[in-house]
Motif scaffolding. Structure first.
Motif, PDB file in Angstrom:
ATOM      1  N   ILE A  98      -3.974  59.708  42.226  1.00 20.53           N
ATOM      2  CA  ILE A  98      -5.411  59.740  41.955  1.00 20.53           C
ATOM      3  C   ILE A  98      -6.119  58.694  42.816  1.00 20.53           C
ATOM      4  N   ILE A  99      -7.117  59.157  43.548  1.00 22.95           N
ATOM      5  CA  ILE A  99      -7.966  58.261  44.337  1.00 22.95           C
ATOM      6  C   ILE A  99      -9.336  58.227  43.685  1.00 22.95           C
ATOM      7  N   THR A 100      -9.810  57.048  43.335  1.00 23.88           N
ATOM      8  CA  THR A 100     -11.164  56.933  42.794  1.00 23.88           C
ATOM      9  C   THR A 100     -12.061  56.278  43.843  1.00 23.88           C
ATOM     10  N   ILE A 101     -13.282  56.791  43.936  1.00 28.58           N
ATOM     11  CA  ILE A 101     -14.238  56.294  44.925  1.00 28.58           C
ATOM     12  C   ILE A 101     -15.538  55.930  44.231  1.00 28.58           C
ATOM     13  N   GLN A 102     -15.932  54.686  44.352  1.00 24.83           N
ATOM     14  CA  GLN A 102     -17.257  54.265  43.889  1.00 24.83           C
ATOM     15  C   GLN A 102     -18.239  54.590  45.002  1.00 24.83           C
ATOM     16  N   ILE A 138       0.508  52.962  37.900  1.00 23.08           N
ATOM     17  CA  ILE A 138       0.366  51.901  38.895  1.00 23.08           C
ATOM     18  C   ILE A 138      -1.047  51.935  39.468  1.00 23.08           C
ATOM     19  N   ILE A 139      -1.642  50.760  39.648  1.00 17.20           N
ATOM     20  CA  ILE A 139      -2.833  50.641  40.486  1.00 17.20           C
ATOM     21  C   ILE A 139      -2.373  49.917  41.743  1.00 17.20           C
ATOM     22  N   LYS A 140      -2.276  50.672  42.846  1.00 15.13           N
ATOM     23  CA  LYS A 140      -1.720  50.102  44.068  1.00 15.13           C
ATOM     24  C   LYS A 140      -2.754  49.300  44.836  1.00 15.13           C
ATOM     25  N   ARG A 141      -3.975  49.821  44.896  1.00 22.72           N
ATOM     26  CA  ARG A 141      -5.081  49.121  45.538  1.00 22.72           C
ATOM     27  C   ARG A 141      -6.327  49.336  44.701  1.00 22.72           C
ATOM     28  N   SER A 179      -9.934  53.180  45.330  1.00 21.56           N
ATOM     29  CA  SER A 179      -8.773  52.706  44.572  1.00 21.56           C
ATOM     30  C   SER A 179      -7.697  53.785  44.544  1.00 21.56           C
ATOM     31  N   PHE A 180      -6.440  53.342  44.481  1.00 21.37           N
ATOM     32  CA  PHE A 180      -5.302  54.253  44.528  1.00 21.37           C
ATOM     33  C   PHE A 180      -4.447  54.059  43.281  1.00 21.37           C
ATOM     34  N   LEU A 181      -4.367  55.105  42.485  1.00 19.73           N
ATOM     35  CA  LEU A 181      -3.662  55.074  41.206  1.00 19.73           C
ATOM     36  C   LEU A 181      -2.526  56.086  41.248  1.00 19.73           C
ATOM     37  N   TYR A 182      -1.381  55.697  40.745  1.00 17.88           N
ATOM     38  CA  TYR A 182      -0.227  56.579  40.758  1.00 17.88           C
ATOM     39  C   TYR A 182       0.438  56.598  39.384  1.00 17.88           C
ATOM     40  N   ARG A 183       0.878  57.796  38.975  1.00 14.99           N
ATOM     41  CA  ARG A 183       1.755  57.909  37.805  1.00 14.99           C
ATOM     42  C   ARG A 183       3.055  58.545  38.263  1.00 14.99           C
TER      43      ARG A 183
END
Length: 207
Positions: free
Chosen positions: A7-11, A194-197, A183-187
């Protein structure tokens, strides 16, 4: 076994309300020219890094996020889905007003996630409750690769939700970002999250 999730989140990047002293919230501000360039850079950089991955894109329907999602969709060849769950927090009667007006007319100090700055505003707990069904939906979906385009306060709540923390932890901590932050989120299939960045602003710059 759970599906892996990427999952990539973008503000959303720079919006007009970042430059004119007005409140964002549910006012339908557009991106500035600088913000459009930042969104284009974000889209190109994600495409270069994830060349062979097709993403499902979800976005707040407000103009500044919708514009960002449309730029991403064009670059990544994907159509974005709009959902009110990802809108910024409503500040009630302060919508359409200036930040200065809010400071001078605020009705209640927000000390906990249940407090509202105005009687017709949303609390952060209200945002948590409207975000939770969306969160559960994407986590149980077959989509492994997801991009979420939203707003600062909403994404800070999403980050706490992602880590499996109780909403009341927002009384003591925050995981906030900045405009144009990615932000880069992984399951993992084992369930580990994980929140990688968090809020990496390098993506809004040319590659």
């Amino acid at each position: 076994m759970l599906l892996n999730k990427n999952i990539i989140t973008i503000q959303h990047p720079e919006s007009i309300h970042h430059t004119n002293g007005m409140i964002g919230s549910w006012t339908d501000w557009e991106l500035t020219e600088k913000g459009i360039v930042q969104a284009e850079n974000i889209a190109r950089n994600i495409r270069k890094e994830f060349q062979d991955i097709r993403f499902a894109i979800y976005s707040s329907p407000l103009k500044r996020t919708r514009q960002t999602a449309e730029i991403l969709g064009k670059e990544l060849r994907s159509t974005s889905k709009l959902t009110d769950a990802l809108k910024e927090r409503s500040l009630g009667k302060a919508i359409g007003r200036s930040v200065q007006w809010l400071r001078e007319n605020i009705e209640n100090e927000e000390k906990t996630i249940y407090d509202k700055c105005f009687s017709d505003a949303e609390s952060r707990f209200d945002v948590w409750n409207r975000l939770l069904p969306f969160y559960n939906e994407i986590m149980s979906s077959d989509n492994e690769n997801i991009i979420i385009v939203s707003h600062g306060d909403t994404l800070s709540i999403f980050n706490v939700m992602w880590l499996g923390l109780d909403p009341e932890m927002l009384n003591d901590i925050d995981l906030s970002g900045v405009s144009g932050g990615v932000s880069f989120l992984y399951r993992r299939s084992c369930g580990k999250k994980i929140i990688k960045r968090l809020s990496d602003t390098s993506y809004r710059l040319p590659f």
